[in-house]
Design an enzyme around this catalytic site. Structure first.
Site, short mmCIF file in Angstrom:
data_model
loop_
_atom_site.label_atom_id
_atom_site.label_comp_id
_atom_site.label_asym_id
_atom_site.label_seq_id
_atom_site.Cartn_x
_atom_site.Cartn_y
_atom_site.Cartn_z
N ASP A 9 2.36 -5.38 -8.28
CA ASP A 9 2.21 -4.05 -7.68
C ASP A 9 3.11 -2.96 -8.27
OD1 ASP A 9 0.58 -5.61 -6.11
OD2 ASP A 9 1.56 -5.19 -4.21
N ASP A 47 -2.21 -3.57 -5.66
CA ASP A 47 -2.53 -3.32 -4.26
C ASP A 47 -3.68 -2.30 -4.25
OD1 ASP A 47 -1.44 -4.22 -1.74
OD2 ASP A 47 -0.65 -2.21 -1.36
N HIS A 49 -6.41 -0.64 -1.59
CA HIS A 49 -6.89 -0.52 -0.21
C HIS A 49 -7.96 0.56 -0.04
CE1 HIS A 49 -3.54 -3.01 1.02
NE2 HIS A 49 -2.62 -2.11 0.74
N HIS A 53 -8.24 1.38 5.66
CA HIS A 53 -7.57 0.08 5.78
C HIS A 53 -6.76 -0.04 7.07
CE1 HIS A 53 -5.03 -3.39 4.44
NE2 HIS A 53 -6.24 -3.76 4.05
N HIS A 82 -1.38 4.10 1.33
CA HIS A 82 -0.89 3.92 -0.04
C HIS A 82 -1.93 3.16 -0.86
CE1 HIS A 82 0.13 0.23 2.11
NE2 HIS A 82 -0.01 -0.39 0.95
N LYS A 107 -5.82 -6.89 -4.57
CA LYS A 107 -5.68 -7.48 -3.24
C LYS A 107 -5.60 -6.38 -2.20
CE LYS A 107 -0.72 -7.73 -3.89
NZ LYS A 107 -0.37 -6.81 -2.81
N CYS A 152 5.57 -8.08 -1.13
CA CYS A 152 4.56 -8.72 -1.99
C CYS A 152 5.14 -9.72 -2.98
CB CYS A 152 3.72 -7.66 -2.67
SG CYS A 152 2.69 -6.80 -1.46
#
Ligand code: VGL
Ligand code: ZN
Length: 198
Positions: A9, A47, A49, A53, A82, A107, A152
């Site tokens: 990330d 990351d 989203h 989310h 984010h 993810k 993470c």
């Protein structure tokens, strides 16, 4: 044994000026770029989203960022929005060398489950596919760097250790969010799970 560097990330939103900035997050970019030369393989995680989310505080009326809520799978920190899919903040840090990346694992794209670990979503049952990818390629000696140390990176490293990979975290090349002592907790849990902190 082939050594694999997994860069977690290292995205615009986790660096200073980003939506969920980790202090000093940008300081690790140059060292990570240099370090890549010492590894046989490089994997990146991202990351990723959707705007709706369920880990975003703004999607829970009245909730403040960094508060805790209950999800069907357990407690969940509510974050500022984010790494929204396709947004500039979801891009890798512009100075990160992505040329060595053999794959990118995304993810957190399921609206109702957060995903800290690069291996499993936060429900602990939905796999990202990373474990199968690494096993199929016989990549079993893993070194984690990136953001954030206590979320993470830690969750990824612990999942990897539980799944029988050899796992180290290169701590100089990580930075932490450190929410209510989360860095200390994460370091203790990683050691307990058999992760080498180097
Ligand atoms: C992360 C919080 C929310 C991380 C991602 O990369 O550590 N933390 N989403
Ligand atoms: Zn996230």
């Amino acid at each position: 044994m082939a050594r694999t560097l997994i860069v977690v990330d290292l995205q615009v939103d986790f660096c200073p000026g980003g939506k969920l900035a980790v202090a000093g997050g940008d300081e690790i970019v140059a060292p990570i770029n240099e370090m890549m030369a010492d590894f046989d393989h490089v994997v990146l995680t991202q990351d990723w989203h959707p705007a709706e989310h369920s880990s975003f505080a703004e999607n829970h009326p009245g909730a403040t960022p960094f508060s805790l809520t209950q999800m069907p799978y357990g407690p969940q920190v509510l974050w500022p929005a984010h790494c929204v899919i396709g947004s500039p903040g979801a891009q890798f840090h512009p100075e990160l060398d992505t040329t060595r990346a053999e794959t990118v694992i995304r993810k957190g794209f399921r609206p109702h489950i957060d995903s800290y670990s690069a291996f499993y979503e936060n429900d602990y049952v939905t796999p990202t596919g990373l474990s199968g990818y690494l096993r199929d390629r016989y990549l079993e000696d893993l070194y984690f760097v990136g953001l954030a140390h206590d979320f993470c990176v830690a969750w990824s490293a612990m999942d990897a250790a539980r799944h029988g990979f050899r796992v180290s975290v290169i701590e100089d090349a990580t930075r932490a969010i450190d929410l209510n002592g989360s860095l200390q907790t994460a370091r203790d849990s990683m050691r307990e799970a058999g992760v080498s902190l180097i």
